[in-house]
Motif scaffolding. Structure first.
Motif, PDB file in Angstrom:
ATOM      1  N   ARG A 112       0.819  -1.209   0.000  1.00  0.00           N
ATOM      2  CA  ARG A 112       0.000   0.000   0.000  1.00  0.00           C
ATOM      3  C   ARG A 112       0.860   1.268   0.000  1.00  0.00           C
ATOM      4  O   ARG A 112       0.578   2.231  -0.711  1.00  0.00           O
ATOM      5  CB  ARG A 112      -0.892  -0.051   1.233  1.00  0.00           C
ATOM      6  N   GLN A 117       2.959   5.840  -3.067  1.00  0.00           N
ATOM      7  CA  GLN A 117       4.106   6.592  -3.588  1.00  0.00           C
ATOM      8  C   GLN A 117       4.099   6.562  -5.121  1.00  0.00           C
ATOM      9  O   GLN A 117       4.206   7.604  -5.773  1.00  0.00           O
ATOM     10  CB  GLN A 117       5.415   6.008  -3.040  1.00  0.00           C
ATOM     11  N   ASP A 295      -1.805  18.635   3.368  1.00  0.00           N
ATOM     12  CA  ASP A 295      -2.741  17.509   3.479  1.00  0.00           C
ATOM     13  C   ASP A 295      -2.081  16.173   3.143  1.00  0.00           C
ATOM     14  O   ASP A 295      -2.521  15.126   3.606  1.00  0.00           O
ATOM     15  CB  ASP A 295      -3.931  17.723   2.533  1.00  0.00           C
ATOM     16  N   GLN A 299      -3.167  12.433   8.708  1.00  0.00           N
ATOM     17  CA  GLN A 299      -3.731  12.919   9.975  1.00  0.00           C
ATOM     18  C   GLN A 299      -2.619  13.328  10.955  1.00  0.00           C
ATOM     19  O   GLN A 299      -1.544  12.735  10.943  1.00  0.00           O
ATOM     20  CB  GLN A 299      -4.526  11.793  10.645  1.00  0.00           C
ATOM     21  N   SER A 302      -1.940   9.421  13.959  1.00  0.00           N
ATOM     22  CA  SER A 302      -2.264   8.361  13.008  1.00  0.00           C
ATOM     23  C   SER A 302      -1.724   7.022  13.509  1.00  0.00           C
ATOM     24  O   SER A 302      -0.515   6.893  13.744  1.00  0.00           O
ATOM     25  CB  SER A 302      -1.643   8.726  11.652  1.00  0.00           C
ATOM     26  N   TYR A 308       3.545   1.867  10.732  1.00  0.00           N
ATOM     27  CA  TYR A 308       4.623   1.854   9.720  1.00  0.00           C
ATOM     28  C   TYR A 308       5.974   1.943  10.427  1.00  0.00           C
ATOM     29  O   TYR A 308       6.947   1.288  10.044  1.00  0.00           O
ATOM     30  CB  TYR A 308       4.531   3.046   8.750  1.00  0.00           C
ATOM     31  N   LYS A 314       8.641   2.595   7.591  1.00  0.00           N
ATOM     32  CA  LYS A 314       8.782   4.012   7.211  1.00  0.00           C
ATOM     33  C   LYS A 314       9.333   4.754   8.418  1.00  0.00           C
ATOM     34  O   LYS A 314       8.695   4.759   9.475  1.00  0.00           O
ATOM     35  CB  LYS A 314       7.402   4.554   6.796  1.00  0.00           C
ATOM     36  N   ASN A 355       3.284  11.522  11.477  1.00  0.00           N
ATOM     37  CA  ASN A 355       2.897  12.320  10.301  1.00  0.00           C
ATOM     38  C   ASN A 355       3.117  13.805  10.581  1.00  0.00           C
ATOM     39  O   ASN A 355       3.602  14.557   9.733  1.00  0.00           O
ATOM     40  CB  ASN A 355       1.421  12.109   9.957  1.00  0.00           C
TER      41      ASN A 355
HETATM   42  N1  BYC Z   1      -5.575  12.173   0.398  1.00  0.00           N
HETATM   43  O1  BYC Z   1      -3.693   7.644   9.188  1.00  0.00           O
HETATM   44  P1  BYC Z   1      -3.681   8.605   8.078  1.00  0.00           P
HETATM   45  C1  BYC Z   1       5.638  12.633  -4.367  1.00  0.00           C
HETATM   46  C2  BYC Z   1      -6.194   8.627   4.111  1.00  0.00           C
HETATM   47  S1  BYC Z   1       4.564  13.020  -3.098  1.00  0.00           S
HETATM   48  C3  BYC Z   1      -6.420  11.109   0.458  1.00  0.00           C
HETATM   49  O2  BYC Z   1      -3.108   9.914   8.360  1.00  0.00           O
HETATM   50  P2  BYC Z   1      -1.465   7.598   6.703  1.00  0.00           P
HETATM   51  C4  BYC Z   1       5.588  13.468  -5.569  1.00  0.00           C
HETATM   52  C5  BYC Z   1      -5.234   7.498   4.413  1.00  0.00           C
HETATM   53  O3  BYC Z   1      -4.903   6.791   3.220  1.00  0.00           O
HETATM   54  C6  BYC Z   1       4.816  11.780  -1.861  1.00  0.00           C
HETATM   55  N2  BYC Z   1      -6.477  10.248   1.489  1.00  0.00           N
HETATM   56  O4  BYC Z   1      -2.953   7.969   6.833  1.00  0.00           O
HETATM   57  C7  BYC Z   1       5.426  14.834  -5.505  1.00  0.00           C
HETATM   58  C8  BYC Z   1      -6.001   6.691   5.402  1.00  0.00           C
HETATM   59  O5  BYC Z   1      -6.931   5.871   4.720  1.00  0.00           O
HETATM   60  P3  BYC Z   1      -7.594   4.587   5.428  1.00  0.00           P
HETATM   61  C9  BYC Z   1       3.893  10.586  -1.997  1.00  0.00           C
HETATM   62  C10 BYC Z   1      -5.638  10.455   2.529  1.00  0.00           C
HETATM   63  O6  BYC Z   1      -1.491   6.355   5.914  1.00  0.00           O
HETATM   64  C11 BYC Z   1       5.327  15.586  -6.671  1.00  0.00           C
HETATM   65  C12 BYC Z   1      -6.805   7.712   6.166  1.00  0.00           C
HETATM   66  O7  BYC Z   1      -6.852   8.865   5.342  1.00  0.00           O
HETATM   67  N3  BYC Z   1       4.299   9.538  -1.104  1.00  0.00           N
HETATM   68  O8  BYC Z   1       6.373  11.715  -4.250  1.00  0.00           O
HETATM   69  O9  BYC Z   1      -0.742   7.628   7.966  1.00  0.00           O
HETATM   70  C13 BYC Z   1       5.460  14.987  -7.910  1.00  0.00           C
HETATM   71  C14 BYC Z   1      -6.211   7.959   7.525  1.00  0.00           C
HETATM   72  O10 BYC Z   1      -5.102   8.845   7.442  1.00  0.00           O
HETATM   73  C15 BYC Z   1      -4.735  11.523   2.545  1.00  0.00           C
HETATM   74  C16 BYC Z   1       3.648   9.160  -0.008  1.00  0.00           C
HETATM   75  O11 BYC Z   1       2.607   9.680   0.314  1.00  0.00           O
HETATM   76  C17 BYC Z   1      -4.724  12.404   1.417  1.00  0.00           C
HETATM   77  N4  BYC Z   1      -3.900  13.477   1.349  1.00  0.00           N
HETATM   78  O12 BYC Z   1      -0.843   8.827   5.909  1.00  0.00           O
HETATM   79  C18 BYC Z   1       5.616  13.620  -7.974  1.00  0.00           C
HETATM   80  C19 BYC Z   1       4.290   8.087   0.838  1.00  0.00           C
HETATM   81  N5  BYC Z   1      -4.060  11.483   3.699  1.00  0.00           N
HETATM   82  O13 BYC Z   1      -6.489   3.784   6.011  1.00  0.00           O
HETATM   83  C20 BYC Z   1       5.707  12.861  -6.820  1.00  0.00           C
HETATM   84  C21 BYC Z   1       3.427   6.914   1.067  1.00  0.00           C
HETATM   85  C22 BYC Z   1      -4.519  10.444   4.392  1.00  0.00           C
HETATM   86  O14 BYC Z   1      -8.502   5.130   6.480  1.00  0.00           O
HETATM   87  N6  BYC Z   1       2.184   7.216   1.779  1.00  0.00           N
HETATM   88  N7  BYC Z   1      -5.457   9.806   3.689  1.00  0.00           N
HETATM   89  O15 BYC Z   1      -8.321   3.930   4.275  1.00  0.00           O
HETATM   90  C23 BYC Z   1       2.089   7.375   3.120  1.00  0.00           C
HETATM   91  O16 BYC Z   1       3.056   7.326   3.841  1.00  0.00           O
HETATM   92  C24 BYC Z   1       0.710   7.568   3.712  1.00  0.00           C
HETATM   93  O17 BYC Z   1      -0.184   6.877   2.927  1.00  0.00           O
HETATM   94  C25 BYC Z   1       0.272   9.045   3.838  1.00  0.00           C
HETATM   95  C26 BYC Z   1      -1.060   9.093   4.622  1.00  0.00           C
HETATM   96  C27 BYC Z   1       1.314   9.866   4.537  1.00  0.00           C
HETATM   97  C28 BYC Z   1      -0.038   9.664   2.491  1.00  0.00           C
END
Ligand code: BYC
Length: 472
Positions: A112, A117, A295, A299, A302, A308, A314, A355
């Motif tokens: 996921r 990402q 955003d 959260q 979290s 993670y 992470k 976060n």
């Molecule tokens: N939009 O516990 P939370 C890049 C959801 S940019 C929609 O806070 P978590 C780039 C969340 O999925 C970097 N939904 O979530 C830049 C969760 O859903 P579930 C991209 C959102 O997982 C420019 C619920 O809300 N990489 O590289 O701790 C050009 C609860 O939230 C959002 C990554 O993001 C949102 N904004 O944190 C090209 C790294 N925020 O479980 C490229 C990987 C939260 O309730 N991702 N939700 O269904 C992560 O580490 C995490 O998924 C996040 C969210 C930090 C994004």
């Protein structure tokens, strides 16, 4: 860590020794190229672009410059060098050797994260696909294309991990990366900011300054991952990311510079009538892009983020440089959050606040560029200061999402918000004005659109009037 360019998919992971994986990725490749042709930079197929291409992942090889036709850019799989001694630096598995395979129980969580990402990378290319039509110079056009090809490669980086380590599920996720599209009502991209439009160059520069910087912080956290192939992929991606943020910072800076020049020359604040972007509008765009990028950190508190971390997937920004126990079970961290209709500061368990801690690191980093923009204003003798709005301003994700917070951090009633919103965020009229400045592309070497100053220097030591793109 030389990259083997004799293969259909250039790589430094000895892909040829794993025929199954090689075939699977070669099967994915045509879909990627079709996607690039359909949703990558519009009309750019025949251009020769002065691009940077990595020939190895060490310091001497990752910045090689030459003319490339973009569809012939060699997207591939480049991981930073492996440290055989590397240990997991944090969480419950701290001190164990970094994983070379995915631990079974962490499979779906890790997948996921990689999918989230990976999804952002093609999303940004889709968002930027029409910008070449209004490029303010050849220098800027080349930078746009550089950003685009590298985001395409960052998709490859995540798709490789999905194919190599996640079996059938991974292959399906890799397909889905090309099926979701930015702003598609039925199949949108996963994160909010990647479904917004990037219709003009002010938005592009703000996006590369603020949203690519989220990329920097998320990639840096994933570069700490106990799953070594992910860590190594992200480490190499970070070297490329720096240029994207440079494009953003200098792009906004050059717009401010030009505005200052016109304000001084004509002794007026009303530079719109002179065909440039007024400082208030620039501030509104800043407010918008900063807040939608905040955003992206999720959260304030979290359990996902805590998991993670404890699971070793992470880490924090520059985890190994932080002096604490790297387990955080007994630690607290003070956050600012929304509670009972107001804004409060309170200590919370550090694990749940990861976060927010990353967002704090990000905010401080964003502030440094704003200081440099203010230096331009100061040097020009213009009495105006760009400011980052309060972290609660215009939020859609997290505890602040339910509140109306002004840029200086006051909680407002709905009526107060409505009365002021148009001062703080770009209105339709602002956007229409900025779009109206985006004329036909400026294609003569050394010429720049009226609303932006030339850069201080060119790319790779070339002059600013270098022919960065040849149109054939
Ligand atoms: N939009 O516990 P939370 C890049 C959801 S940019 C929609 O806070 P978590 C780039 C969340 O999925 C970097 N939904 O979530 C830049 C969760 O859903 P579930 C991209 C959102 O997982 C420019 C619920 O809300 N990489 O590289 O701790 C050009 C609860 O939230 C959002 C990554 O993001 C949102 N904004 O944190 C090209 C790294 N925020 O479980 C490229 C990987 C939260 O309730 N991702 N939700 O269904 C992560 O580490 C995490 O998924 C996040 C969210 C930090 C994004």
């Amino acid at each position: 860590m030389a990259i083997d360019y004799s293969q259909r998919i250039p790589n430094n992971v000895d892909l040829a020794s794993d025929r199954r994986l090689q075939r699977a990725l070669e099967n994915w490749q045509p879909g990627f190229l079709d996607w690039w042709k359909e949703l990558g930079p519009d009309g750019s197929t025949d251009f020769d672009v002065y691009l940077r291409t990595a020939i190895s992942t060490d310091a001497n090889g990752w910045a090689n410059f030459g003319y490339v036709k973009m569809p012939e850019y060699r997207w591939g799989i480049f991981l930073a060098e492996r440290d055989p001694e590397r240990q997991i630096a944090f969480g419950d598995n701290k001190g164990q050797p970094a994983w070379q395979e995915v631990p079974g129980e962490l499979r779906s969580t890790l997948r996921r994260l990689i999918v989230t990402q990976g999804d952002t990378e093609p999303a940004s290319v889709e968002q930027q696909r029409l910008l070449g039509k209004t490029a303010p110079s050849l220098y800027d056009l080349r930078n746009l294309f550089q950003v685009n090809v590298e985001e395409g490669r960052h998709l490859w980086a995540m798709v490789y991990l999905l194919h190599a380590y996640f079996g059938r599920d991974g292959r399906e996720e890799a397909e889905a990366m090309l099926e979701r599209h930015s702003g598609d009502p039925d199949k949108p991209r996963i994160l909010g900011a990647f479904n917004e439009k990037t219709p003009d160059w002010l938005s592009f520069f703000m996006f590369t300054y603020f949203t690519d910087r989220d990329g920097k912080y998320q990639l840096a956290s994933l570069a700490e991952s106990g799953f070594d192939p992910l860590a190594r992929s992200c480490r190499f991606m970070l070297t490329e990311e720096a240029h994207h943020m440079f494009v953003g910072e200098t792009g906004v800076g050059r717009i401010i510079q030009r505005t200052c020049e016109l304000m001084k020359e004509h002794k007026t604040d009303d530079v719109r009538s002179l065909g440039a972007i007024d400082l208030r509008t620039i501030q509104k765009y800043l407010n918008f892009h900063f807040s939608v990028s905040l955003d992206l950190f999720g959260q304030e508190t979290s359990t996902n983020a805590a998991n993670y971390y404890s699971q070793g997937l992470k880490g924090r920004f520059l985890e190994t440089r932080i002096e604490d126990d790297h387990v955080l079970t007994d630690a607290a961290y003070e956050i600012e959050t929304a509670e009972g209709g107001g804004i409060v500061r309170k200590p919370v368990p550090a694990l749940s606040a990861l976060n927010e801690r990353l967002r704090q690191d990000y905010i401080e980093d964003c502030g440094r560029g704003v200081l440099r923009w203010n230096k331009i204003l100061e040097k020009a003798g213009i009495d105006f200061e760009m400011k980052l709005p309060h972290r609660g301003f215009h939020r859609r994700i997290g505890a602040f999402a339910g509140l109306n917070v002004s840029p200086d951090g006051k909680v407002l009633s709905e009526a107060e918000w409505k009365a002021n919103e148009s001062k703080w965020l770009p209105t339709d009229a602002d956007r229409a004005f900025v779009t109206s400045l985006m004329g036909a592309p400026v294609t003569e070497p050394g010429k720049y659109a009226h609303w932006i100053a030339p850069p201080a220097r060119g790319i790779n030591g070339q002059p600013v009037d270098f022919e960065y793109v040849r149109f054939n």
